[in-house]
Design a protein around this motif. Structure first.
Motif, PDB file in Angstrom:
ATOM      1  N   THR A   1     151.641 -13.762  34.606  1.00  0.00           N
ATOM      2  CA  THR A   1     151.679 -15.137  34.120  1.00  0.00           C
ATOM      3  C   THR A   1     151.978 -15.135  32.624  1.00  0.00           C
ATOM      4  O   THR A   1     151.417 -14.335  31.870  1.00  0.00           O
TER       5      THR A   1
ATOM      6  N   SER B   1     153.946 -18.437  36.237  1.00  0.00           N
ATOM      7  CA  SER B   1     154.286 -17.095  36.720  1.00  0.00           C
ATOM      8  C   SER B   1     155.781 -16.846  36.509  1.00  0.00           C
ATOM      9  O   SER B   1     156.560 -17.779  36.290  1.00  0.00           O
TER      10      SER B   1
ATOM     11  N   THR C   1     150.678 -10.700  40.185  1.00  0.00           N
ATOM     12  CA  THR C   1     151.282 -11.856  39.523  1.00  0.00           C
ATOM     13  C   THR C   1     151.176 -11.732  38.010  1.00  0.00           C
ATOM     14  O   THR C   1     150.089 -11.552  37.471  1.00  0.00           O
TER      15      THR C   1
ATOM     16  N   LYS D   1     148.815  -9.845  33.548  1.00  0.00           N
ATOM     17  CA  LYS D   1     149.038  -9.516  34.953  1.00  0.00           C
ATOM     18  C   LYS D   1     147.692  -9.480  35.673  1.00  0.00           C
ATOM     19  O   LYS D   1     146.780  -8.774  35.263  1.00  0.00           O
TER      20      LYS D   1
END
Length: 119
Positions: free
Chosen positions: A78, A40, A76, A72
């Motif tokens: 990543t 992340s 979050t 996404k």
């Protein structure tokens, strides 16, 4: 030049963006970290002493040249490494290495021939 016609400025080859992105030590460390596993934004930013917006700019550069991809899920984002651009850079470097090895072999042969002529 004829009226109404414009010459298109060629866009730089993708390898230019890859090397420009890798020229920065922060971005190289991010790539090294992503070699292990996706992460992340907060995981990637944690070891760096910089404001999050500044760090995100580094991620944008890496993503812009294709070295990383992001996804996404919820809140979050990543990132993961995209190996294809690294392969492009590796291939270019291998071509340069082979060219210089040939040149050095030729130079070595020339120096040896000069030594033989001195005898």
């Amino acid at each position: 030049m004829m009226a109404g016609l414009q010459t298109a400025t060629p866009s730089p080859p993708p390898i230019d963006g890859i090397f420009r992105a890798l020229a920065d030590p922060t971005r190289r460390r991010v790539v090294e970290r992503l070699n292990r596993s996706p992460a992340s934004v907060s995981e990637l930013a944690q070891p760096f002493e910089m404001a999050l917006p500044s760090f995100i700019e580094h991620l944008k550069v890496l993503e812009g040249c294709g070295l990383v991809r992001s996804e996404k899920v919820g809140r979050t984002r990543t990132y993961q490494l995209a190996p294809e651009p690294l392969q492009l850079a590796e291939n270019w470097l291998a071509e340069q290495r082979a060219l210089w090895e040939r040149r050095l072999d030729q130079f070595d042969a020339y120096v040896m021939s000069l030594k033989e002529q001195e005898k």
